[in-house]
Design a protein around this motif. Structure first.
Motif, PDB file in Angstrom:
ATOM      1  N   GLN A  26      78.085   8.272  16.801  1.00 54.09           N
ATOM      2  CA  GLN A  26      76.947   8.908  16.143  1.00 54.09           C
ATOM      3  C   GLN A  26      76.335   9.998  17.023  1.00 54.09           C
ATOM      4  O   GLN A  26      75.938  11.050  16.531  1.00 54.09           O
ATOM      5  CB  GLN A  26      75.886   7.869  15.775  1.00 54.09           C
ATOM      6  CG  GLN A  26      76.308   6.940  14.662  1.00 54.09           C
ATOM      7  CD  GLN A  26      76.642   7.678  13.376  1.00 54.09           C
ATOM      8  OE1 GLN A  26      75.943   8.588  12.966  1.00 54.09           O
ATOM      9  NE2 GLN A  26      77.741   7.281  12.751  1.00 54.09           N
ATOM     10  N   SER A  27      76.263   9.758  18.334  1.00 51.89           N
ATOM     11  CA  SER A  27      75.698  10.769  19.231  1.00 51.89           C
ATOM     12  C   SER A  27      76.511  12.048  19.217  1.00 51.89           C
ATOM     13  O   SER A  27      75.980  13.143  19.348  1.00 51.89           O
ATOM     14  CB  SER A  27      75.601  10.237  20.668  1.00 51.89           C
ATOM     15  OG  SER A  27      76.884  10.179  21.275  1.00 51.89           O
ATOM     16  N   ARG A  30      75.870  14.335  15.999  1.00 49.89           N
ATOM     17  CA  ARG A  30      74.637  15.129  16.022  1.00 49.89           C
ATOM     18  C   ARG A  30      74.829  16.483  16.692  1.00 49.89           C
ATOM     19  O   ARG A  30      74.296  17.478  16.253  1.00 49.89           O
ATOM     20  CB  ARG A  30      73.515  14.352  16.716  1.00 49.89           C
ATOM     21  CG  ARG A  30      73.015  13.194  15.904  1.00 49.89           C
ATOM     22  CD  ARG A  30      71.782  12.594  16.545  1.00 49.89           C
ATOM     23  NE  ARG A  30      72.033  11.989  17.842  1.00 49.89           N
ATOM     24  CZ  ARG A  30      72.348  10.721  18.040  1.00 49.89           C
ATOM     25  NH1 ARG A  30      72.474   9.896  17.023  1.00 49.89           N
ATOM     26  NH2 ARG A  30      72.536  10.251  19.249  1.00 49.89           N
ATOM     27  N   GLY A  31      75.562  16.524  17.798  1.00 49.99           N
ATOM     28  CA  GLY A  31      75.753  17.767  18.531  1.00 49.99           C
ATOM     29  C   GLY A  31      77.016  18.472  18.082  1.00 49.99           C
ATOM     30  O   GLY A  31      78.089  18.199  18.576  1.00 49.99           O
ATOM     31  N   LYS A  32      76.895  19.379  17.169  1.00 48.64           N
ATOM     32  CA  LYS A  32      78.074  20.015  16.573  1.00 48.64           C
ATOM     33  C   LYS A  32      78.756  21.023  17.502  1.00 48.64           C
ATOM     34  O   LYS A  32      79.935  21.255  17.395  1.00 48.64           O
ATOM     35  CB  LYS A  32      77.674  20.718  15.274  1.00 48.64           C
ATOM     36  CG  LYS A  32      77.056  19.780  14.271  1.00 48.64           C
ATOM     37  CD  LYS A  32      78.021  19.487  13.193  1.00 48.64           C
ATOM     38  CE  LYS A  32      77.315  18.661  12.125  1.00 48.64           C
ATOM     39  NZ  LYS A  32      78.099  17.684  11.543  1.00 48.64           N
ATOM     40  N   SER A  36      78.573  15.196  23.011  1.00 48.33           N
ATOM     41  CA  SER A  36      77.371  14.551  23.544  1.00 48.33           C
ATOM     42  C   SER A  36      77.645  13.986  24.932  1.00 48.33           C
ATOM     43  O   SER A  36      78.796  13.718  25.294  1.00 48.33           O
ATOM     44  CB  SER A  36      76.922  13.426  22.612  1.00 48.33           C
ATOM     45  OG  SER A  36      77.849  12.352  22.649  1.00 48.33           O
TER      46      SER A  36
END
Length: 101
Positions: A26-27, A30-32, A36
Motif C-alpha cells: 500500500q505504501s 501511494r507514491g507513483k 516508497s
C-alpha cells in the motif's frame, strides 16, 4: 536460463516466494513517481534474507547429497540494464559469492 542450463541434469526446481506485507504494498501504491521507503527497505532487506535462506537451503541439500545452484547468487545472473559503472553482474554488484553445491 532454463533449470537444465543452470544445472545440467537438474530434475527438480525449488522456488521461494516471500511476498511483501500489505502495508508495504500500500505504501508503494501511494507514491507513483518513486518507490516508497517501506518498499525499498523491504526490497533490499528482503532480498538479503532470501539470499541467506537460499544459501542455507543449498547447504542443507548438499549435506543430503543433492547438488544445486542458487541463480540469484550465481555469477551467470546479470542485468541487461546495469547501473552506470557496473559490468551488469548482479552477484558482483551485491557482493555475493557463488552459492553452488
Amino acid at each position: 536460463m532454463t533449470p537444465r542450463e543452470w544445472h545440467p541434469g537438474a530434475e527438480t526446481v525449488i522456488s521461494v516466494l516471500l511476498p511483501f506485507a500489505d502495508g508495504v504494498k500500500q505504501s508503494n501504491i501511494r507514491g507513483k513517481s518513486r518507490p516508497s521507503a517501506e518498499w525499498l527497505y523491504g526490497r533490499i532487506e528482503g532480498q538479503s534474507f532470501i539470499n541467506r535462506l537460499c544459501a542455507l537451503l543449498a547447504s542443507t541439500l548438499a549435506e543430503a547429497a543433492h547438488a544445486g545452484v542458487v541463480p540469484s547468487a550465481d555469477r551467470r545472473l546479470f542485468s541487461r540494464t546495469a547501473p552506470t559503472g557496473t559490468d551488469g553482474d548482479c552477484a558482483a554488484r551485491l557482493k555475493l559469492n557463488d552459492v553452488q553445491t
